[in-house]
Each structure stands twice: as C-alpha cells, then as structure tokens.
Scaffold this motif. Structure first.
Motif, PDB file in Angstrom:
ATOM      1  N   MET A 143     -60.289  84.178  -0.824  1.00 24.93           N
ATOM      2  CA  MET A 143     -58.911  84.483  -1.178  1.00 24.93           C
ATOM      3  C   MET A 143     -58.654  84.192  -2.655  1.00 24.93           C
ATOM      4  O   MET A 143     -59.135  83.210  -3.195  1.00 24.93           O
ATOM      5  CB  MET A 143     -57.944  83.647  -0.325  1.00 24.93           C
ATOM      6  CG  MET A 143     -57.933  84.072   1.144  1.00 24.93           C
ATOM      7  SD  MET A 143     -57.229  85.713   1.335  1.00 24.93           S
ATOM      8  CE  MET A 143     -57.516  85.990   3.076  1.00 24.93           C
ATOM      9  N   SER A 144     -57.854  85.052  -3.302  1.00 26.80           N
ATOM     10  CA  SER A 144     -57.507  84.817  -4.702  1.00 26.80           C
ATOM     11  C   SER A 144     -56.481  83.706  -4.850  1.00 26.80           C
ATOM     12  O   SER A 144     -56.556  82.883  -5.755  1.00 26.80           O
ATOM     13  CB  SER A 144     -56.950  86.099  -5.331  1.00 26.80           C
ATOM     14  OG  SER A 144     -57.974  87.025  -5.581  1.00 26.80           O
ATOM     15  N   ILE A 145     -55.472  83.709  -3.967  1.00 28.99           N
ATOM     16  CA  ILE A 145     -54.400  82.720  -4.048  1.00 28.99           C
ATOM     17  C   ILE A 145     -54.201  82.100  -2.672  1.00 28.99           C
ATOM     18  O   ILE A 145     -54.056  82.819  -1.679  1.00 28.99           O
ATOM     19  CB  ILE A 145     -53.081  83.360  -4.523  1.00 28.99           C
ATOM     20  CG1 ILE A 145     -53.270  84.055  -5.881  1.00 28.99           C
ATOM     21  CG2 ILE A 145     -51.971  82.317  -4.599  1.00 28.99           C
ATOM     22  CD1 ILE A 145     -52.051  84.833  -6.337  1.00 28.99           C
ATOM     23  N   THR A 146     -54.196  80.781  -2.622  1.00 25.72           N
ATOM     24  CA  THR A 146     -53.928  80.062  -1.379  1.00 25.72           C
ATOM     25  C   THR A 146     -52.865  79.011  -1.644  1.00 25.72           C
ATOM     26  O   THR A 146     -53.020  78.163  -2.522  1.00 25.72           O
ATOM     27  CB  THR A 146     -55.203  79.382  -0.840  1.00 25.72           C
ATOM     28  OG1 THR A 146     -56.198  80.376  -0.574  1.00 25.72           O
ATOM     29  CG2 THR A 146     -54.900  78.627   0.441  1.00 25.72           C
ATOM     30  N   ARG A 181     -50.349  72.245  -1.860  1.00 25.37           N
ATOM     31  CA  ARG A 181     -51.547  72.524  -2.668  1.00 25.37           C
ATOM     32  C   ARG A 181     -51.567  73.995  -3.064  1.00 25.37           C
ATOM     33  O   ARG A 181     -51.194  74.879  -2.285  1.00 25.37           O
ATOM     34  CB  ARG A 181     -52.800  72.190  -1.848  1.00 25.37           C
ATOM     35  CG  ARG A 181     -54.120  72.317  -2.593  1.00 25.37           C
ATOM     36  CD  ARG A 181     -55.258  71.930  -1.670  1.00 25.37           C
ATOM     37  NE  ARG A 181     -55.435  72.913  -0.606  1.00 25.37           N
ATOM     38  CZ  ARG A 181     -56.260  73.961  -0.689  1.00 25.37           C
ATOM     39  NH1 ARG A 181     -56.974  74.166  -1.786  1.00 25.37           N
ATOM     40  NH2 ARG A 181     -56.378  74.794   0.334  1.00 25.37           N
ATOM     41  N   ILE A 182     -52.013  74.255  -4.298  1.00 22.59           N
ATOM     42  CA  ILE A 182     -52.178  75.618  -4.815  1.00 22.59           C
ATOM     43  C   ILE A 182     -53.626  75.790  -5.241  1.00 22.59           C
ATOM     44  O   ILE A 182     -54.160  74.982  -6.012  1.00 22.59           O
ATOM     45  CB  ILE A 182     -51.251  75.881  -6.015  1.00 22.59           C
ATOM     46  CG1 ILE A 182     -49.785  75.682  -5.622  1.00 22.59           C
ATOM     47  CG2 ILE A 182     -51.460  77.288  -6.569  1.00 22.59           C
ATOM     48  CD1 ILE A 182     -48.823  75.742  -6.792  1.00 22.59           C
ATOM     49  N   ALA A 183     -54.282  76.831  -4.730  1.00 20.85           N
ATOM     50  CA  ALA A 183     -55.673  77.110  -5.096  1.00 20.85           C
ATOM     51  C   ALA A 183     -55.780  78.552  -5.571  1.00 20.85           C
ATOM     52  O   ALA A 183     -55.201  79.467  -4.975  1.00 20.85           O
ATOM     53  CB  ALA A 183     -56.602  76.880  -3.913  1.00 20.85           C
ATOM     54  N   LEU A 184     -56.519  78.774  -6.654  1.00 16.33           N
ATOM     55  CA  LEU A 184     -56.805  80.095  -7.177  1.00 16.33           C
ATOM     56  C   LEU A 184     -58.302  80.322  -7.128  1.00 16.33           C
ATOM     57  O   LEU A 184     -59.072  79.563  -7.721  1.00 16.33           O
ATOM     58  CB  LEU A 184     -56.292  80.239  -8.620  1.00 16.33           C
ATOM     59  CG  LEU A 184     -54.784  80.012  -8.833  1.00 16.33           C
ATOM     60  CD1 LEU A 184     -54.429  80.162 -10.308  1.00 16.33           C
ATOM     61  CD2 LEU A 184     -53.974  80.989  -7.994  1.00 16.33           C
ATOM     62  N   HIS A 185     -58.712  81.343  -6.379  1.00 17.87           N
ATOM     63  CA  HIS A 185     -60.127  81.664  -6.195  1.00 17.87           C
ATOM     64  C   HIS A 185     -60.928  80.437  -5.750  1.00 17.87           C
ATOM     65  O   HIS A 185     -62.025  80.164  -6.247  1.00 17.87           O
ATOM     66  CB  HIS A 185     -60.709  82.246  -7.491  1.00 17.87           C
ATOM     67  CG  HIS A 185     -60.125  83.584  -7.845  1.00 17.87           C
ATOM     68  ND1 HIS A 185     -60.527  84.758  -7.253  1.00 17.87           N
ATOM     69  CD2 HIS A 185     -59.152  83.925  -8.709  1.00 17.87           C
ATOM     70  CE1 HIS A 185     -59.834  85.764  -7.746  1.00 17.87           C
ATOM     71  NE2 HIS A 185     -58.995  85.286  -8.629  1.00 17.87           N
ATOM     72  N   GLY A 186     -60.344  79.682  -4.822  1.00 18.22           N
ATOM     73  CA  GLY A 186     -61.031  78.537  -4.250  1.00 18.22           C
ATOM     74  C   GLY A 186     -60.959  77.269  -5.064  1.00 18.22           C
ATOM     75  O   GLY A 186     -61.455  76.231  -4.631  1.00 18.22           O
ATOM     76  N   ARG A 187     -60.334  77.311  -6.245  1.00 15.60           N
ATOM     77  CA  ARG A 187     -60.239  76.137  -7.122  1.00 15.60           C
ATOM     78  C   ARG A 187     -58.839  75.548  -7.022  1.00 15.60           C
ATOM     79  O   ARG A 187     -57.843  76.239  -7.233  1.00 15.60           O
ATOM     80  CB  ARG A 187     -60.538  76.548  -8.567  1.00 15.60           C
ATOM     81  CG  ARG A 187     -60.497  75.406  -9.574  1.00 15.60           C
ATOM     82  CD  ARG A 187     -61.021  75.858 -10.921  1.00 15.60           C
ATOM     83  NE  ARG A 187     -60.189  76.864 -11.537  1.00 15.60           N
ATOM     84  CZ  ARG A 187     -59.357  76.619 -12.570  1.00 15.60           C
ATOM     85  NH1 ARG A 187     -59.282  75.401 -13.086  1.00 15.60           N
ATOM     86  NH2 ARG A 187     -58.644  77.595 -13.087  1.00 15.60           N
TER      87      ARG A 187
END
Length: 584
Positions: free
Chosen positions: A1-4, A58-64
C-alpha cells in the motif's frame, strides 16, 4: 500500500476534528476524500503531508512509518487551493525551486522542468511571472512544482475551488491524465461531488471527523450504507418503510416486490429512493413501476437536460419522508425526469399524478426512528423535546413517534398499545428507571435509550456487551449512532476480578476481535480498554471519569436486570442505550 492510516486522530481544543481514521490507499490509486466543510478532510491531508501532527495513530507511506518524520522527508507533493506560487519568481524558477534546495545540477533541473511543462501543457511559458498567467495556468504550475522532485505521493487540497467551471473541467482532465501517465498515488480533497465522481478510483466520505464509507463512486451512489452518504452523495429521498415477506412496503403499498424474502422478520427500515427512480403518470395503470401513492405537483424546475419536480404526497402521513437533497423533512418527493419522460407526459404545478418507484435501496442501519414512551401523552411530548433526543433525531434525519403506556413499570401489566415497538424506544431517566427499562424490554422493545433531562451531546461513547450473542448487534447499533456524533468510541472489555492475573491474553484477544469486527463488519473504528471487576460498577466508574459521555450496552438476559443496572440508569446521570438480543 502507498498510504496506510491507522486510527489517526487530531484534536483541537480537546475536540477531535479527525476521529480514529483508518485507511489503506493502493499504489497508483486516485483516492478522493469527500465531505462538507469542517468534516476534517483537509486536516487529514495535512497530517499525511506532515504539516500537522497527530494526537493518536500511525501514518505509513510505502511501508515506512512517517508519523514523526518531517514533511520535507516524506516524499510527498502538495498542491493547495490558493496555488502558493512565489510571485517574484518565474514559472521556471517556481518549478525548479524544490530541485534547487535538493542541490540538483542546473542541466538536470532544466530537463526536468521541460518534461513537466510538457506534461501540464505549459510549454513556452518558462519566463512568465505568476501574475501574467490565468488561474488555470497558475494551478498547472503548482502541480508541476509539486511533481518536480518525483514524489511518491501527490496530495491535492481543493485545487480547483477558485477556478471557473470550464477551466476546472480542463484542469481535472489534465491532472487525471498526468496521474495515470506517472502512476503516482494521489489523494484529492474536495467537497464537490461531481469532481469526486469524475476523478476518483475510490471515494472516502468524511463527516464530523469520521471516515463514514469508502468505495467506488458507482457503488457508493447506488448502495450507500448511511443516511449521510445517501443524502450527501447526490440527491435522495429518505423514507420510513417496512421490510415484509412480500417486499418493501411504503405506506399501504408494496413498491418493491423484487425485495420479496419469505423468511424475513417484518420491521421498520430506512429506504433510499433516488429522484431519477421516481416515476409520475396520469394514473396508477399508466405506471410501469411499483405504485407508491398519489400526489400533487408542487414545483417544476427546468435544469437543461433534466426536469426537477417536487411532488407533494396526498397520503404522505402513511409513509413519512425523512429527508431530501436539502436534508429537510417534508411531505413532498424530489423527482428528476429526462427529456424523453417530459415529452411522454407533461406536468405542471397543481396537477394530480400517480407516483411510482422503480428502485428502492434499504439502508443497513438498525436504528430507523425513535419512539418516545412515557406514562401519559403529556410526558411523551415533553420527552420528545429533550435536547439530546431531539438532537439525535435531527442528526439522524429521522422522526420521533409517541407512545403512551399508562401502566409503564407496573408488574404484570400489559401494554396499553396493541402494536409492536417501532424503532428505538426512548424513556426519561428518573427514579426506578431500571425497573421501567426492564418492563419495556420484556414486552418487546429491542433498543432502548434512557435519556437524562439535561444530557449534552456526548463527546465519548463507551461500548460493552454482556454475552457474545449481543456483540454484533451492539456494534451495529454503536456504528449507527457514532456516524452522527463527533465522539470518540471506546470498547470497554470487563472480566471478573479473579481472571486479572490468570489469563490476561484472553482479554487482549477479545479486545482485538472486537475492534476487528467493528472495523470490518460495521466500518467503525474504536479504541479498546481492558478492566476487571463487576460490570455495572466498572462502567459507572468509567462514565464518571469525564463529562459528556454515553454508554451503549448489549444484553442477552433480563434476570436481575433492574437490580444490576440500577446504579447506571436510576437518577439521570448518563444517557444509556440498551441493545437487547434475547427472549422477552
């Protein structure tokens, strides 16, 4: 996912403006956040960009995980409504700005700039200042600048709001084309439904800080799950109807025989009828759809390709209309007709017509309406005007019916009204309230709201169920209520004191299961708490910890109910919604 996003919450002055939002956006997806002003969509976008911190989640972009990462290190491009171009810089300098601060060589900067100008159809305008460009051209420059450093995610905060209709449409096409060509994950914030339909792969609809529904545009329009989405995403008539074994009944007529289900339990439901699904004709026999009622044309408005009508029901009292496009309760239906339909049957104000319904969509909400119940008609009228009950009815776009039960609470007395309880029964919180609640539950009430006289609109809703058989129903009712409140949802799991040290993992597993079911089955995000002791005292203690709280509790057994719940219900301290799923 790009954005989680995982339970992202942002508060201002203690109130959540983004309320436990969880969301997954796929690679290359064009996702639109749609909602009215103040719904929290721009705040959520700024949180993803790193321009605003979050209080929880929590905010993750491309798994980070980027929850605490600075905005310039997140790899996002952001386009604002007001363009935010540097007025003293040329187009070329504006586009290259992000590349300069990253110390890219001049030749590579120029090459990247030309690529972007070609992409947004602004070739040859390198040396112009922003003041020398039209609004649409300035916004294209803003898009090019946001893409200059090749971000992994593009965020657009109402970028078309200041443009006229023609330029807005052209720029929408340009951005959608650029997004598809680059395959970049994009999130657009807007309050424009047409814009969302035109651009989105998926739409997420926000209200009161909560993400209510997500899905493809066609699915959200044709099969909404909530009142708000049904009325916000296009025009809609909301009607209190009955689901029967023979189909959907509105008033005295079954209008949707296709919904026939012989084994279904008859109950009140909220039906959505889109204006284009309403048919008008000179007589009942001339209708090609299910007959609803007769009506009188109140208003005819020419809108170009379509004609808009308001048709007042002659027997509308038998089928209450809850809301229309403007959200007002009414006795008239909103109808739209194509030019073909107009030529086939011309209408004018004051004309009597037969009304048919082609298609009905039933909302999956368990809360259809409220019934104020008290020992006399005067007391039911007073109860119906209690601030909290009246506010809930307005927010849920529903009605409050009246039911007087002179023997309310009298042991062994039967109901004076010889009809089943409809919707959610509401009673006033007073002395011996727990006993009255049990009396009603034993006589057929399923969802019972106890309303204190001066209870405010809750800022936090606590959820608990006593018995697994009530879990799904309690979560469904909780989700239905919380869609209309800017309140935090907290599931409180309570276990006997002796199990506190013995099997703590069992308690944690139940919390996780509860949160998972709430999210997957009902679209409800909630926090979880684990406590030990007797249920009623623990809930009372938790309610007393902060003002403006409400309790939703599921029960499956009425043995010793009044005794167990006396401390929660008697005295009018907190609003309590009881979800009963058992045998009377």
């Amino acid at each position: 996912m790009s954005i989680t996003l995982d339970q992202v919450t942002k508060r201002y002055a203690g109130a959540p403006v983004v309320n436990d939002v969880s969301l997954d956006i796929g690679d290359g997806e064009f996702f639109v956040l749609l909602g009215p002003s103040g719904s929290g969509k721009s705040t959520l976008l700024r949180a993803i960009a790193g321009l605003s911190g979050v209080d929880h989640g929590r905010i993750a972009l491309h798994g980070r995980d980027v929850t605490h990462v600075a905005a310039r290190k997140r790899g996002v491009g952001l386009v604002f409504q007001n363009y935010a171009l540097f007025g003293h810089m040329t187009v070329a300098e504006n586009i290259e700005f992000a590349l300069r601060v990253r110390h890219m060589r001049a030749k590579a900067r120029r090459q990247r700039r030309q690529e972007l100008l070609r992409l947004v159809a602004l070739e040859g305008l390198d040396e112009r200042l922003p003041a020398q460009l039209s609004g649409g051209q300035q916004q294209r420059v803003a898009v090019a600048r946001a893409l200059a450093h090749k971000p992994e995610v593009l965020l657009l905060d109402e970028p078309f709001g200041a443009l006229d209709a023609k330029i807005r449409e052209e720029l929408r096409r340009t951005i959608r084309q650029v997004q598809r060509e680059l395959g970049i994950t994009t999130v657009l914030v807007t309050h424009d439904q047409e814009e969302a339909f035109a651009m989105a792969d998926r739409i997420g609809i926000m209200n009161l800080g909560r993400l209510l529904e997500m899905g493809e545009p066609h699915d959200l329009y044709s099969r909404p799950a909530t009142r708000f989405v049904a009325t916000f995403l296009g025009a809609a008539n909301l009607i209190l109807a009955r689901r029967t074994p023979d189909g959907i009944q509105m008033g005295a007529n079954t209008v949707a025989a296709a919904e026939r289900s012989p084994g279904v339990r008859e109950r009140e439901v909220v039906a959505v009828v889109r204006p284009e699904e309403v048919e008008v004709a000179a007589s009942r026999d001339a209708l090609s759809s299910g007959y609803f009622a007769r009506g009188v044309v109140h208003e005819v408005v020419f809108t170009g390709a379509l004609e808009s009508l308001r048709v007042r029901l002659e027997d509308g009292a038998q089928a209450p209309l809850l809301a229309q496009a403007d959200g007002d309760a009414s006795t008239s239906l909103l109808v739209t007709r194509t030019q073909h339909e107009q030529r086939g049957f011309e209408v004018h104000p004051g004309q009597s017509v037969a009304i048919g319904v082609r298609r009905v969509h039933v909302l999956p909400t368990p809360l259809s309406s409220f019934t104020a119940c008290a020992a006399s008609a005067a007391l039911t009228d007073t109860l119906s005007r209690q601030p909290l009950l009246a506010e809930l009815a307005v927010r849920m776009k529903t009605r409050i019916a009246m039911r007087a039960e002179p023997q309310l609470g009298v042991p062994d007395a039967a109901c004076a009204v010889d009809s089943p309880f409809v919707g959610t029964t509401a009673i006033a919180s007073q002395t011996d309230c727990a006993h009255r609640a049990e009396w009603l539950l034993r006589r057929g009430a399923k969802d019972l709201l106890v309303v204190p006289e001066h209870a405010p609109v809750p800022q936090r809703v606590l959820i608990h169920w006593m018995g697994e058989a009530a879990r799904s129903a309690t979560l469904a009712v909780s989700a239905s209520v919380l869609r209309h409140l800017s309140a935090e949802a907290v599931y409180v799991g309570i276990f006997p004191e002796q199990t506190a040290g013995a099997h703590p993992q069992h308690g944690m597993r139940e919390l996780l299961d509860a949160r998972s079911e709430a999210h997957l089955a009902h679209g409800l995000e909630m926090r979880t708490e684990l406590r030990f002791g007797d249920v009623a005292p623990q809930l009372a203690r938790r309610l007393a910890e902060a003002p403006a709280q409400m309790l939703i509790v599921g029960v499956t057994e009425l043995t010793r109910f009044a005794q167990a719940f006396r401390g929660l219900l008697d005295g009018g301290q907190w609003p309590v919604l009881i979800v009963y799923r058992g045998s009377p």
